[in-house]
Every structure is written in structure tokens, then in C-alpha cells.
Design a protein around this motif. Structure first.
Motif, PDB file in Angstrom:
ATOM      1  N   GLU A 104      86.104  25.657  68.777  1.00 20.46           N
ATOM      2  CA  GLU A 104      87.159  24.975  68.030  1.00 20.46           C
ATOM      3  C   GLU A 104      87.643  25.810  66.849  1.00 20.46           C
ATOM      4  O   GLU A 104      88.824  26.113  66.733  1.00 20.46           O
ATOM      5  CB  GLU A 104      86.648  23.611  67.546  1.00 20.46           C
ATOM      6  CG  GLU A 104      87.698  22.762  66.873  1.00 20.46           C
ATOM      7  CD  GLU A 104      88.806  22.320  67.816  1.00 20.46           C
ATOM      8  OE1 GLU A 104      89.918  22.079  67.322  1.00 20.46           O
ATOM      9  OE2 GLU A 104      88.582  22.208  69.029  1.00 20.46           O
ATOM     10  N   CYS A 105      86.736  26.220  65.956  1.00 26.58           N
ATOM     11  CA  CYS A 105      87.139  26.927  64.728  1.00 26.58           C
ATOM     12  C   CYS A 105      86.990  28.444  64.835  1.00 26.58           C
ATOM     13  O   CYS A 105      87.487  29.185  63.988  1.00 26.58           O
ATOM     14  CB  CYS A 105      86.363  26.413  63.522  1.00 26.58           C
ATOM     15  SG  CYS A 105      84.587  26.748  63.550  1.00 26.58           S
ATOM     16  N   LYS A 140      80.337  20.981  62.087  1.00 22.39           N
ATOM     17  CA  LYS A 140      81.467  20.691  61.204  1.00 22.39           C
ATOM     18  C   LYS A 140      82.686  20.219  62.011  1.00 22.39           C
ATOM     19  O   LYS A 140      83.309  19.228  61.668  1.00 22.39           O
ATOM     20  CB  LYS A 140      81.818  21.938  60.383  1.00 22.39           C
ATOM     21  CG  LYS A 140      82.920  21.710  59.382  1.00 22.39           C
ATOM     22  CD  LYS A 140      83.166  22.954  58.557  1.00 22.39           C
ATOM     23  CE  LYS A 140      84.323  22.733  57.584  1.00 22.39           C
ATOM     24  NZ  LYS A 140      84.662  23.949  56.857  1.00 22.39           N
ATOM     25  N   CYS A 141      82.956  20.919  63.108  1.00 20.03           N
ATOM     26  CA  CYS A 141      84.093  20.514  63.960  1.00 20.03           C
ATOM     27  C   CYS A 141      83.811  19.198  64.675  1.00 20.03           C
ATOM     28  O   CYS A 141      84.719  18.386  64.853  1.00 20.03           O
ATOM     29  CB  CYS A 141      84.421  21.621  64.955  1.00 20.03           C
ATOM     30  SG  CYS A 141      85.148  23.089  64.181  1.00 20.03           S
ATOM     31  N   ASN A 143      82.103  16.752  63.436  1.00 23.06           N
ATOM     32  CA  ASN A 143      82.354  15.716  62.435  1.00 23.06           C
ATOM     33  C   ASN A 143      83.832  15.461  62.232  1.00 23.06           C
ATOM     34  O   ASN A 143      84.243  14.342  61.931  1.00 23.06           O
ATOM     35  CB  ASN A 143      81.688  16.090  61.098  1.00 23.06           C
ATOM     36  CG  ASN A 143      80.182  16.012  61.180  1.00 23.06           C
ATOM     37  OD1 ASN A 143      79.625  15.292  62.007  1.00 23.06           O
ATOM     38  ND2 ASN A 143      79.517  16.776  60.334  1.00 23.06           N
ATOM     39  N   ASN A 144      84.653  16.492  62.401  1.00 24.10           N
ATOM     40  CA  ASN A 144      86.114  16.335  62.261  1.00 24.10           C
ATOM     41  C   ASN A 144      86.695  15.498  63.394  1.00 24.10           C
ATOM     42  O   ASN A 144      87.735  14.871  63.240  1.00 24.10           O
ATOM     43  CB  ASN A 144      86.795  17.695  62.202  1.00 24.10           C
ATOM     44  CG  ASN A 144      86.514  18.434  60.915  1.00 24.10           C
ATOM     45  OD1 ASN A 144      86.104  17.840  59.917  1.00 24.10           O
ATOM     46  ND2 ASN A 144      86.707  19.743  60.923  1.00 24.10           N
TER      47      ASN A 144
END
Length: 146
Positions: A104-105, A140-141, A143-144
Motif C-alpha cells: 500500500e505505502c 499503519k496502512c 489501521n487506515n
């Protein structure tokens, strides 16, 4: 530790690893140190702190740091090489660890707490290196998305 102390430490480390402390090597090490995770050549080239270093010098600098054992590199699923400065108390890629790439990131992380499996190769073969890349979505992604 302030920037001047960091640069002096980097200069000493470069000398310890048999490298001349050029401006490019010092700057690249400083950027990699502050990143704290593997960074692609493209990301380094786009970094404002390295704007005065051309693409070829950056490539040669990274290769010299890898050959000296101060930086390790891993190939991402995007076919880009990622470079990471590591602890200087042991040569080579520390901990013999896999890496995680977030689809994703695009961030890559060292999974230092994990070990690579031992692979026995046929007699007469000489292993130059190994890598394991795990990929998916980082926390982190994840959680987004929630």
C-alpha cells in the motif's frame, strides 16, 4: 546527537570500513541513518538533502557502501533495490533477517527479530548472499483501512 557529531561519527565509521569519507558518502549515510529503514535509489535521489549528488555518483556511492559491508540491500517486489545502513559492530547484513514490503505505502522494513532459514546448497556451490522478502499491508496502512 547533533548533525555535526553524526557527521564526525559517520566519517570515522567510513574510515573504519576502509572508505574515504567523501561528501557524497557522508550525506548518503546520514540520510540512510535518519531513515532507519531500507530506502530505494529513487527515494534517495528525490531527497532534498542529496540534491547536489547526481544519479551516477549516488549509484556508485551506494555500491561502495554495500561492498564495504556498511549498507545492505534487498530487492523489492517493485524490482527496485532498497538500501539500509546497519549497525557497524558486525559486518554484512546484521541478524540475517528478512524484510517486509508494504504493497500500500511502499515502505520496506527490516524484520530484525526474525531469522532467515538455513538453506543447504549442493556440494561445490558457494553462496554469496540470500534474502527473503515478505510483502502485504503494514499495520499503519491496515489501521487506515479500518
Amino acid at each position: 546527537m547533533n548533525s555535526k557529531d553524526i557527521r564526525e561519527d559517520i566519517k570515522a565509521t567510513l574510515k573504519l570500513f576502509g572508505l574515504r569519507p567523501t561528501k557524497a558518502r557522508i550525506l548518503v549515510c546520514e540520510v540512510l541513518m535518519k531513515a532507519g529503514c531500507p530506502v530505494s535509489h529513487g527515494e534517495l535521489q528525490a531527497d532534498e538533502r542529496l540534491k547536489e549528488i547526481n544519479r551516477v555518483t549516488l549509484y556508485r556511492t551506494l555500491n561502495a557502501l554495500v561492498e564495504a559491508g556498511l549498507v545492505h540491500k534487498v530487492l523489492g517486489v517493485d524490482s527496485c533495490w532498497y538500501f539500509c545502513l546497519h549497525e557497524t559492530d558486525q559486518p554484512g547484513c546484521p541478524g540475517d533477517h528478512p524484510h517486509f514490503y508494504c504493497l500500500e505505502c511502499g515502505r520496506m522494513e527490516c524484520l530484525k527479530e526474525c531469522k532467515l532459514p538455513f538453506i543447504e546448497v549442493p556440494r561445490g556451490y558457494h553462496v554469496e548472499g540470500k534474502q527473503l522478502l515478505v510483502y502485504g499491508i503494514c499495520s499503519k496502512c491496515q489501521n487506515n483501512f479500518s
